[in-house]
Design a protein around this motif. Structure first.
Motif, short mmCIF file in Angstrom:
data_model
loop_
_atom_site.label_atom_id
_atom_site.label_comp_id
_atom_site.label_asym_id
_atom_site.label_seq_id
_atom_site.Cartn_x
_atom_site.Cartn_y
_atom_site.Cartn_z
N GLY A 379 0.79 -1.23 0.00
CA GLY A 379 0.00 0.00 0.00
C GLY A 379 0.82 1.27 0.00
N VAL A 380 2.11 1.17 -0.30
CA VAL A 380 2.94 2.37 -0.42
C VAL A 380 3.68 2.29 -1.75
N PRO A 381 4.11 3.45 -2.29
CA PRO A 381 4.82 3.43 -3.57
C PRO A 381 6.00 2.46 -3.56
N GLU A 382 6.27 1.90 -4.69
CA GLU A 382 7.28 0.85 -4.76
C GLU A 382 8.65 1.34 -4.31
N SER A 383 8.91 2.63 -4.54
CA SER A 383 10.23 3.16 -4.20
C SER A 383 10.48 3.15 -2.69
N TRP A 384 9.40 3.00 -1.91
CA TRP A 384 9.57 3.01 -0.45
C TRP A 384 10.17 1.71 0.06
N ARG A 385 10.26 0.71 -0.83
CA ARG A 385 10.75 -0.60 -0.37
C ARG A 385 12.26 -0.67 -0.34
N THR A 386 12.92 0.32 -0.91
CA THR A 386 14.37 0.33 -0.88
C THR A 386 14.81 1.67 -0.32
N TYR A 387 16.06 1.76 0.03
CA TYR A 387 16.57 3.04 0.52
C TYR A 387 17.99 3.24 0.04
N PHE A 388 18.22 4.39 -0.55
CA PHE A 388 19.58 4.84 -0.81
C PHE A 388 19.56 6.35 -0.63
N PRO A 389 20.56 6.91 0.07
CA PRO A 389 20.50 8.34 0.40
C PRO A 389 20.32 9.23 -0.82
N SER A 390 19.58 10.32 -0.64
CA SER A 390 19.37 11.27 -1.73
C SER A 390 20.54 12.25 -1.80
N LEU A 391 20.50 13.13 -2.78
CA LEU A 391 21.57 14.13 -2.94
C LEU A 391 21.68 14.99 -1.68
N HIS A 392 20.52 15.43 -1.17
CA HIS A 392 20.53 16.23 0.06
C HIS A 392 21.25 15.50 1.18
N GLU A 393 20.91 14.22 1.32
CA GLU A 393 21.51 13.45 2.41
C GLU A 393 23.02 13.31 2.23
N TRP A 394 23.45 13.12 0.99
CA TRP A 394 24.89 13.00 0.73
C TRP A 394 25.59 14.31 1.02
#
Lengths: 437, 323
Positions: A379-394
């Motif tokens: 029930g959540v977008p597929e992209s929520w199933r993985t995690y890799f830091p975003s540009l902001h986080e880097w």
């Protein structure tokens, strides 16, 4: 007195070379980029990160754990080696103290970056609840910052007095600052006695506080039901990991400082050899706790835990897991067993591997567990199933790292990196000894 | 000798204090008696009121003597939002055998809590224990645990447990550390990663509205956690939570554990009997969280399962507002 003058020349503050200036500018640039990213995060909210409801903690938390771990170097090398009277520590205790101060300060800042409502920071005090591990962190981190600062400051007093005298004619303004900071140190017997007692007390204090700091950090995770965190082994596992991260980063920084400041005469291969053995010890203790944490549970793991271990051993996170375990831990530990492996250059490479490994290890502790909740992710977008830091986080991650390095650079630039008074005393003792012979 | 004099002094002091106290009490009593006498001698208003005693006899009494009695029903008393409604204990029973994934519960919940994020508070999972067993639909919401892991780890008491069983969130206090989300084994908590913008996308009327933990999502706040609140804003009005009334299949039963009754709006049942008859259980009982949501096992599941598949959307639980 002449001996001290040469020592000041070698060890005292020196103007940056061109390389030093470029390095500082670079760090400042990275920090500015990170600050811009953080301001954007404040405006837009944490949607700029790649964290979502399942991967609800990310690289900020792993950075935090890494900084906390690195700060452990203050308790381990400085306090323990002092209390056990290991005299080979002299040339690098100051650097260890500096690293401890820089990383614990950055740990405090990093955890605030992860807070989505930093504007409500005061709630942590106004509405504090003692049963929450975060409140324990709120208590222990400032305590450790204060103790680390004192551990850096007290042994500095004689050196500050020396610098005050040294700069009296050439730079009266600077001399005045050093004079203020030296608290009118004159080197009298009563001052020396007071100072050595104060350092002794701080050294005894910082060991339990350091252990508690790592423990509380581990409890942040092990007080939840999550598979992979809910482990009684977590506190010693984190403490041993902090031992590795701390000593590893110490070796790396010492190598660079020695090279830049040309301290080969003071920090010799003998010292690296000793440090290498120390790092090897740290690595093997950590390997032992890794076996306890990952290998032994594999025998009796329940279904959810089996899935978690499988993702680490052969699933999505197998590559980083084995990279971190083998290249970042086992291989360095094995190489450090040999005398040839404890030469400065080799050790520098090994320490970088170990530090990078410790950093990424924290990421592997945080992320895979969150992506395997008890109920399936639906029930959540597929992209929520993985995690890799975003540009902001880097960018923000880079900035926190750069800020830690900038604090280290600043302190190394303005303070004698090797205790002058102590080195002078030791040289005198050595001379007396050889004279006797 | 010295010791002795000390002792006698103490005894003297002790007696003195007692005597003073007695005098004070005595004079107080005198004042009371005096006031009684005065009251008796004073005239009533002469305005008589007829009343009936508990045994049915009619009596007359002066209107000045009539006093209002405090009501025995405490329901009327304004209660503390953090304390909860007195003498109540809310429970929910979810009958998995009836769920056909119509998703009306979710839509109603999303609508009434003004959910703008991408993760609904009430979700219906497609569940299958092993490959050999038949799948079933599992509606899941906040379990309102009696030993809530989320409340334990919250550093600022933003999420709290009430006496009536509800676990609620004070969004004005939450610092956004997300520790509660990590602690919750049911993955029920939802975070506002960005500005919810409910006023714009949902035309939410925020004028004359006082935000309270009693109505989650009214409004949602950026950087804070939301979750199912068991709709105390409905309970106060003596109405059922939105999911219960929206469900066309009567899956959800809501009620009070102390009254031992639950209702799905159509039938009202004995709570304990229902659990006993249909072997009710709680999700992840082994964790010791003591949930207040009970499940009735999904019997007859093979036959019914196909029906809900047309509504099943693996990657969406909140409909996007533009339509």
């Amino acid at each position: 007195m002449a001996a001290i003058e040469t020592l000041v020349k070698d060890l005292g503050p020196k103007k940056f070379s061109l390389r030093g200036k470029i390095w500082t500018v670079l760090l400042v640039a990275v920090i500015v980029a990170g600050i811009i990213a953080y301001i954007d995060q404040l405006i837009q909210g944490q949607q700029v990160t790649n964290m979502r409801d399942y991967a609800l903690w990310g690289i900020y938390i792993s950075n935090f754990v890494f900084f906390v771990a690195t700060s452990f170097v203050g308790s381990v090398t400085v306090a323990i080696l002092r209390l056990t009277k290991n005299s080979w520590r002299t040339p690098f205790v100051r650097i260890a103290e500096i690293i401890a101060v820089a990383s614990i300060i950055m740990a405090g800042i990093t955890i605030m970056i992860d807070m989505a409502r930093p504007d409500r920071l005061l709630n942590l005090f106004v509405h504090a609840r003692l049963q929450s591990p975060i409140t324990w962190d709120v208590i222990i981190i400032p305590t450790y910052i204060v103790i680390s600062l004192l551990l850096l400051y007290f042994p500095l007093l004689p050196d500050l007095a020396i610098l005050k005298n040294h700069f009296k004619k050439t730079k009266p303004k600077l001399s005045k600052i050093y004079g203020r900071l030296s608290l009118n140190w004159s080197g009298s017997t009563i001052q020396k006695k007071l100072q050595s007692r104060a350092i002794h007390i701080i050294c005894i204090l910082i060991i339990p506080v350091g252990l508690l700091l790592q423990t509380v950090d581990a409890w942040l995770f092990s007080t939840t039901y999550r598979v992979g965190w809910d482990s009684t082994n977590f506190a010693p596992y984190f403490i041993s990991g902090a031992f590795v991260a701390g000593v590893g980063s110490l070796v790396a920084v010492i190598y660079v400082v020695r090279k830049v400041k040309r301290l080969e005469h003071y920090i010799t291969e003998y010292h690296f050899d000793k440090m290498g053995k120390f790092l090897a010890l740290a690595c093997f203790i950590y390997i032992y706790f890794n076996i306890n944490e990952y290998l032994i549970p594999a025998f009796t793991s329940k279904k959810a835990e089996s899935i978690h271990l499988e993702t680490l051993f052969s699933g999505d996170y197998a590559f980083p897991f084995w990279l971190v375990t083998i290249v970042g831990l086992i291989i360095p530990a094995l190489i450090l067993l040999f005398k040839a492996g404890r030469k400065p250059k080799t050790m520098f490479v090994l320490s970088l591997l170990v530090v990078l490994g410790s950093w990424w290890k924290r990421y592997i502790i945080v992320t895979p567990t969150l992506l395997h909740p008890f109920l399936p992710i639906q029930g959540v977008p597929e992209s929520w199933r993985t995690y890799f830091p975003s540009l902001h986080e880097w960018l923000i991650t880079g900035a926190t790292l750069a800020m830690a390095l900038l604090i280290i650079t600043f302190l190394v630039r303005h303070l004698p990196v090797i205790p002058i008074q102590r080195t002078a005393d030791e040289q005198k003792d050595d001379k007396l000894k050889t004279a006797e012979v | 000798m010295k010791n002795n004099s000390h002792k006698s002094r103490r005894i003297f002091l002790n007696k003195g204090v007692k005597a003073t106290l007695l005098t004070a009490l005595g004079s107080l009593g005198l004042v009371k008696v005096a006031s009684k006498i005065n009251a008796n001698s004073s005239e009533g208003s002469g305005d008589m009121v007829e009343l009936m005693t508990t045994d049915g006899t009619l009596i007359q009494i002066d209107s000045t003597e009539v006093q209002a009695m405090p009501s025995a029903h405490t329901d009327e008393v304004a209660y503390n939002v953090r304390e909860g409604m007195p003498n109540r204990k809310f429970v929910m029973v979810v009958d998995l055998a009836k769920c056909k994934n119509a998703l009306k519960c979710q839509q109603s919940c999303n609508k009434h809590h003004y959910i703008t994020g991408e993760n609904a508070w009430l979700k219906v999972y497609e569940m299958q224990e092993t490959k050999d067993t038949a799948p079933y639909w599992l509606p899941s919401m906040c379990m309102h645990c009696d030993k809530p892991a989320c409340v334990t780890v919250c550093p600022v008491d933003a999420t709290f447990k009430r006496r009536d069983g509800l676990v609620l969130i004070d969004n004005d206090r939450c610092i956004g550390c997300r520790f509660c989300m990590a602690a919750c084994p049911y993955s029920t908590r939802v975070f506002n990663w960005s500005e919810p913008k409910q006023e714009f996308t949902l035309n939410m009327d925020m004028i004359n509205h006082h935000p309270s933990p009693e109505h989650g999502g009214m409004p949602s706040q950026i950087g804070t956690v939301d979750k199912c609140d068991f709709c105390p804003h409905q309970i106060v009005k003596n109405e059922l939570p939105h999911c219960v009334t929206a469900c066309p299949n009567g899956v959800f039963y809501f009620g009070d554990k102390y009254e031992d009754t639950v209702t799905n709006g159509e039938e009202t049942l004995r709570f304990s009997q229902l659990l006993k008859d249909k072997s009710g259980y709680r999700m992840m009982e082994g964790l010791g969280t003591e949930p207040n949501v009970y499940y009735l096992p999904p019997t007859d599941r093979l036959v019914e399962f196909e029906e809900g598949l047309e509504f099943y959307n693996e990657f969406q639980s909140v409909e996007s507002p533009e339509e």
